[in-house]
Each structure stands twice: as structure tokens, then as C-alpha cells.
Design a protein around this motif. Sequence first.
Motif, PDB file in Angstrom:
ATOM      1  N   ALA A  58      34.043  53.363  34.686  1.00 49.10           N
ATOM      2  CA  ALA A  58      33.463  53.316  36.028  1.00 49.10           C
ATOM      3  C   ALA A  58      33.790  51.989  36.709  1.00 49.10           C
ATOM      4  CB  ALA A  58      31.954  53.522  35.955  1.00 49.10           C
ATOM      5  N   LEU A  59      33.776  50.892  35.939  1.00 45.07           N
ATOM      6  CA  LEU A  59      34.170  49.594  36.505  1.00 45.07           C
ATOM      7  C   LEU A  59      35.612  49.633  36.979  1.00 45.07           C
ATOM      8  CD1 LEU A  59      32.718  46.773  34.201  1.00 45.07           C
ATOM      9  CD2 LEU A  59      32.000  47.383  36.513  1.00 45.07           C
ATOM     10  N   ALA A  60      36.482  50.216  36.164  1.00 43.07           N
ATOM     11  CA  ALA A  60      37.898  50.318  36.542  1.00 43.07           C
ATOM     12  C   ALA A  60      38.057  51.142  37.824  1.00 43.07           C
ATOM     13  CB  ALA A  60      38.707  50.936  35.408  1.00 43.07           C
ATOM     14  N   ALA A  61      37.288  52.236  37.920  1.00 42.37           N
ATOM     15  CA  ALA A  61      37.348  53.081  39.115  1.00 42.37           C
ATOM     16  C   ALA A  61      36.851  52.343  40.347  1.00 42.37           C
ATOM     17  CB  ALA A  61      36.535  54.357  38.892  1.00 42.37           C
ATOM     18  N   PRO A  89      39.182  44.679  37.461  1.00 39.57           N
ATOM     19  CA  PRO A  89      40.419  44.657  36.660  1.00 39.57           C
ATOM     20  C   PRO A  89      40.156  44.603  35.163  1.00 39.57           C
ATOM     21  CG  PRO A  89      39.976  42.463  37.526  1.00 39.57           C
ATOM     22  CD  PRO A  89      38.904  43.364  38.095  1.00 39.57           C
ATOM     23  N   VAL A  90      39.603  45.695  34.624  1.00 41.03           N
ATOM     24  CA  VAL A  90      39.235  45.717  33.206  1.00 41.03           C
ATOM     25  C   VAL A  90      40.192  46.536  32.342  1.00 41.03           C
ATOM     26  CG1 VAL A  90      36.780  45.398  33.696  1.00 41.03           C
ATOM     27  CG2 VAL A  90      37.709  47.717  33.563  1.00 41.03           C
ATOM     28  N   ALA A  91      41.135  47.203  32.964  1.00 44.17           N
ATOM     29  CA  ALA A  91      42.000  48.123  32.217  1.00 44.17           C
ATOM     30  C   ALA A  91      43.423  47.620  32.075  1.00 44.17           C
ATOM     31  CB  ALA A  91      42.010  49.493  32.895  1.00 44.17           C
ATOM     32  N   ARG A 129      46.703  45.154  30.697  1.00 41.57           N
ATOM     33  CA  ARG A 129      47.268  44.919  29.373  1.00 41.57           C
ATOM     34  C   ARG A 129      46.697  43.677  28.705  1.00 41.57           C
ATOM     35  NH1 ARG A 129      52.196  47.372  27.988  1.00 41.57           N
ATOM     36  NH2 ARG A 129      52.819  48.988  29.458  1.00 41.57           N
ATOM     37  N   ALA A 130      46.196  42.732  29.501  1.00 41.76           N
ATOM     38  CA  ALA A 130      45.666  41.495  28.928  1.00 41.76           C
ATOM     39  C   ALA A 130      44.567  41.812  27.923  1.00 41.76           C
ATOM     40  CB  ALA A 130      45.112  40.594  30.029  1.00 41.76           C
ATOM     41  N   GLY A 131      44.717  41.329  26.702  1.00 39.55           N
ATOM     42  CA  GLY A 131      43.701  41.555  25.686  1.00 39.55           C
ATOM     43  C   GLY A 131      43.721  42.954  25.094  1.00 39.55           C
ATOM     44  N   GLY A 132      44.675  43.810  25.508  1.00 41.73           N
ATOM     45  CA  GLY A 132      44.788  45.128  24.903  1.00 41.73           C
ATOM     46  C   GLY A 132      44.352  46.274  25.786  1.00 41.73           C
ATOM     47  N   GLY A 133      43.701  45.968  26.921  1.00 39.15           N
ATOM     48  CA  GLY A 133      43.315  47.025  27.839  1.00 39.15           C
ATOM     49  C   GLY A 133      42.351  48.025  27.231  1.00 39.15           C
ATOM     50  N   ARG A 134      42.514  49.289  27.593  1.00 43.56           N
ATOM     51  CA  ARG A 134      41.586  50.338  27.165  1.00 43.56           C
ATOM     52  C   ARG A 134      41.533  50.505  25.650  1.00 43.56           C
ATOM     53  NH1 ARG A 134      39.977  54.079  31.207  1.00 43.56           N
ATOM     54  NH2 ARG A 134      40.840  53.584  33.264  1.00 43.56           N
ATOM     55  N   SER A 135      42.624  50.212  24.959  1.00 37.62           N
ATOM     56  CA  SER A 135      42.640  50.390  23.504  1.00 37.62           C
ATOM     57  C   SER A 135      41.621  49.497  22.804  1.00 37.62           C
ATOM     58  CB  SER A 135      44.041  50.094  22.951  1.00 37.62           C
ATOM     59  OG  SER A 135      44.369  48.728  23.105  1.00 37.62           O
ATOM     60  N   ARG A 136      41.166  48.430  23.487  1.00 35.40           N
ATOM     61  CA  ARG A 136      40.190  47.519  22.887  1.00 35.40           C
ATOM     62  C   ARG A 136      38.752  47.904  23.223  1.00 35.40           C
ATOM     63  NH1 ARG A 136      42.382  44.920  18.983  1.00 35.40           N
ATOM     64  NH2 ARG A 136      40.924  43.188  19.209  1.00 35.40           N
ATOM     65  N   TRP A 137      38.572  48.797  24.174  1.00 36.47           N
ATOM     66  CA  TRP A 137      37.219  49.159  24.580  1.00 36.47           C
ATOM     67  C   TRP A 137      36.406  49.713  23.425  1.00 36.47           C
ATOM     68  CZ3 TRP A 137      37.857  52.097  29.914  1.00 36.47           C
ATOM     69  CH2 TRP A 137      38.372  51.199  30.868  1.00 36.47           C
ATOM     70  N   ARG A 138      37.051  50.533  22.590  1.00 34.83           N
ATOM     71  CA  ARG A 138      36.311  51.169  21.494  1.00 34.83           C
ATOM     72  C   ARG A 138      35.766  50.160  20.486  1.00 34.83           C
ATOM     73  NH1 ARG A 138      41.734  52.551  20.389  1.00 34.83           N
ATOM     74  NH2 ARG A 138      41.382  54.467  21.565  1.00 34.83           N
ATOM     75  N   LEU A 139      36.268  48.916  20.550  1.00 36.00           N
ATOM     76  CA  LEU A 139      35.786  47.858  19.662  1.00 36.00           C
ATOM     77  C   LEU A 139      34.639  47.067  20.280  1.00 36.00           C
ATOM     78  CD1 LEU A 139      39.261  46.507  18.482  1.00 36.00           C
ATOM     79  CD2 LEU A 139      37.767  48.137  17.304  1.00 36.00           C
ATOM     80  N   GLY A 140      34.214  47.487  21.458  1.00 34.70           N
ATOM     81  CA  GLY A 140      33.145  46.751  22.136  1.00 34.70           C
ATOM     82  C   GLY A 140      33.676  45.585  22.939  1.00 34.70           C
ATOM     83  N   GLU A 141      34.946  45.605  23.266  1.00 28.53           N
ATOM     84  CA  GLU A 141      35.571  44.510  24.006  1.00 28.53           C
ATOM     85  C   GLU A 141      35.851  44.902  25.450  1.00 28.53           C
ATOM     86  OE1 GLU A 141      39.195  42.975  22.406  1.00 28.53           O
ATOM     87  OE2 GLU A 141      38.328  42.542  20.441  1.00 28.53           O
ATOM     88  N   VAL A 142      35.925  43.890  26.279  1.00 33.84           N
ATOM     89  CA  VAL A 142      36.466  44.045  27.625  1.00 33.84           C
ATOM     90  C   VAL A 142      37.044  42.689  28.030  1.00 33.84           C
ATOM     91  CG1 VAL A 142      34.224  43.549  28.733  1.00 33.84           C
ATOM     92  CG2 VAL A 142      36.030  44.721  30.018  1.00 33.84           C
ATOM     93  N   VAL A 164      38.969  40.519  31.238  1.00 34.73           N
ATOM     94  CA  VAL A 164      39.279  40.467  32.666  1.00 34.73           C
ATOM     95  C   VAL A 164      40.107  39.222  32.958  1.00 34.73           C
ATOM     96  CG1 VAL A 164      37.254  41.756  33.424  1.00 34.73           C
ATOM     97  CG2 VAL A 164      37.104  39.273  33.167  1.00 34.73           C
ATOM     98  N   PRO A 165      40.950  39.276  33.993  1.00 35.85           N
ATOM     99  CA  PRO A 165      41.693  38.084  34.389  1.00 35.85           C
ATOM    100  C   PRO A 165      40.731  36.976  34.800  1.00 35.85           C
ATOM    101  CG  PRO A 165      42.540  40.048  35.492  1.00 35.85           C
ATOM    102  CD  PRO A 165      41.251  40.435  34.844  1.00 35.85           C
ATOM    103  N   TRP A 166      41.132  35.739  34.611  1.00 32.94           N
ATOM    104  CA  TRP A 166      40.282  34.609  34.956  1.00 32.94           C
ATOM    105  C   TRP A 166      39.895  34.634  36.434  1.00 32.94           C
ATOM    106  CZ3 TRP A 166      37.160  31.536  32.595  1.00 32.94           C
ATOM    107  CH2 TRP A 166      36.724  30.339  33.207  1.00 32.94           C
ATOM    108  N   SER A 167      40.795  35.115  37.269  1.00 37.10           N
ATOM    109  CA  SER A 167      40.511  35.141  38.709  1.00 37.10           C
ATOM    110  C   SER A 167      39.275  35.980  39.034  1.00 37.10           C
ATOM    111  CB  SER A 167      41.724  35.693  39.473  1.00 37.10           C
ATOM    112  OG  SER A 167      42.048  36.996  39.011  1.00 37.10           O
ATOM    113  N   ALA A 168      38.933  36.926  38.144  1.00 35.64           N
ATOM    114  CA  ALA A 168      37.782  37.802  38.393  1.00 35.64           C
ATOM    115  C   ALA A 168      36.452  37.111  38.112  1.00 35.64           C
ATOM    116  CB  ALA A 168      37.891  39.066  37.540  1.00 35.64           C
ATOM    117  N   VAL A 169      36.487  36.004  37.357  1.00 30.48           N
ATOM    118  CA  VAL A 169      35.243  35.343  36.967  1.00 30.48           C
ATOM    119  C   VAL A 169      35.261  33.825  37.205  1.00 30.48           C
ATOM    120  CG1 VAL A 169      34.646  37.071  35.211  1.00 30.48           C
ATOM    121  CG2 VAL A 169      36.083  35.114  34.587  1.00 30.48           C
ATOM    122  N   ALA A 170      36.335  33.329  37.766  1.00 27.99           N
ATOM    123  CA  ALA A 170      36.494  31.873  37.926  1.00 27.99           C
ATOM    124  C   ALA A 170      35.359  31.269  38.747  1.00 27.99           C
ATOM    125  CB  ALA A 170      37.832  31.567  38.600  1.00 27.99           C
ATOM    126  N   PRO A 171      34.876  30.078  38.355  1.00 29.67           N
ATOM    127  CA  PRO A 171      33.805  29.405  39.107  1.00 29.67           C
ATOM    128  C   PRO A 171      34.231  29.082  40.522  1.00 29.67           C
ATOM    129  CG  PRO A 171      34.082  28.408  36.935  1.00 29.67           C
ATOM    130  CD  PRO A 171      35.258  29.336  37.141  1.00 29.67           C
TER     131      PRO A 171
END
Length: 283
Positions: A248-251, A255-257, A259-272, A274-281
Motif C-alpha cells: 500500500a505504501l508503494a501504491a 519508494p519502498v519497492a 532495488r536498494a536493500g533488495g526491494g520486495r524480496s526483503r519484505w518477507r524478512l520484516g525489512e523495508v 527507503v532512499p535517504w532522500s525519503a527520510v533525510a532531516p
Amino acid sequence: MAPGKVTAGVVGQITRGTTNTNRLRRVDRWIARHPVLRRTPDPLVIDLGYGASGVTAFELEARLRRTRPDVEVRGLEIDPARVERAVAQLAEVRSGRTPFASDAHVSFSRGGFEVPLPDRRRPAVIRAFNVLRQYDEAEVAGAWQRMAARAAPDGILVEGTCDELGRICTWIEVGADALPRTLTLSLRLADLESPLIAAERLPKALIHRNVPGERVHAFLAALESEWVRAAPASTFGPRQRWEAALGALAAADWPVAGRAGGGRSRWRLGEVTVPWSAVAPGA
């Protein structure tokens, strides 16, 4: 002592030293899949500030050698007594009386943010976990710069924090240019009540920025909102609920889907991730 202050050639200050077996498993498996480790001609990895026990260095080597059998892990600590204890633990490993491989490519020495290494070697990965929590936010960039300057040209610094059992983990990937690239959250889904629990374990660069008007606050709020909305999916299990929330966040154009960090393939591990630009102070 500030990150830039040097005492007897070592830069930094002694941490609390909290160490638990299996505490850093989440970031270890992320590093194991990282392209930098897979492609580097010299798979040297630094466990910076490993704490009162060298166990995290042994665990790191054991996990990474499945990807790179030639990996080498070097643990660095400021406190000479901790280095002495880790060297004694290494002797036990060499004797074959531990669960770790007796030929584990692990070594220990004294060092801090200056990341001292013989023969001018430059590590592919520097992992610095639960090291900067006791510093001021204004000191983070300087610490990143010192550590990243010692990495290989295409190497990375992985700086983050976690709870005592390793069920709540967050980390920032920093390039050799000392610029942050991504933020990753990794949570144990089995008993997760709210992803907002990650807020209390954010890296120092972000933990004081979780306030209205900041990007990281907006991201966590959006994640929590979608987690609540995805409650019906919990019928099928917490992993399905987590994946539904991230979908739903991706929709919604978060920018959670990528390739950085593995994308969707990492979701099942409890990971997400995001690019730094999405959370930068400084939104």
C-alpha cells in the motif's frame, strides 16, 4: 570524547559494551546479500565497536562466509581489555571448542573511527552498530566521514542500532564519500504490534528528527497507518500483513519497492528500505 578527538592514536569513546548472541543477525544477513560484498576483490569486513565480547565478529564471519568463503572479519575496540578478552575467545574458537569454525577468518585489534589496518588495506564493509547512540547528532557526520574515508572506493559503512535481542533493527548505508544512501528498518514480525516501535531505535542521525514536519516522521506515520489498515491480512499471518502494508505504501508512491536493500524480496524478512532522500532531516 568527541569523534574528532584522538587519545593515544584512537578516535572515539568507549561504548557501554552491551553484547548479546545473535543480536546483529538482521544486519548480518543484509550485508551478506549486498553487491559490495559479493563483488569486492578483497572481502575485508570491519566490526567496529563490537563491545564486551567478540561474539558478534564470529557470528558475522560465519554468516558472510556462506556468500564469500574468503571473507575476513576484523573486530576493532577502543578498550584494550575488550580486545584482550576477544583474543582469548579467538583462542577458544581455534581450539574447536565452540560452535564457530576453528579456521574462522577473524582477528581483533585496538581501534576506533580511524579504522587502523595494516598494509594500507581498505575494507569493503565497515559495520558500526550501537556505536553513535551516545554522541550528539551534530557529531554524526564527522564520525561517518572518518570511517567512510577508510573504506574501499566502492565500499560502504553500515551504521545503525538495535534493541538488546536484535528484534528491532535500523541502519543507514553510507557510501565511501560519507554520504548516506538508504535507511533500512528490520523488525521481528511474529510479535510486532506496531512498526512505530522502530522510532525508539532509529540511528542517531534520525532519532531526534521523529517529529512533525520531518520526513522520517512522515514515513513512520504512513507505515503505521498502512499497518493498521492491513489488519485484516493478519488472518493469514504477520508477514502477509507487513507485505500488504508495504504494498500500500508503494501504491501511494513511497519508494519502498526499489532495488536498494533488495526491494520486495526483503519484505518477507520484516525489512523495508527507503532512499535517504525519503527520510533525510530538514524537510
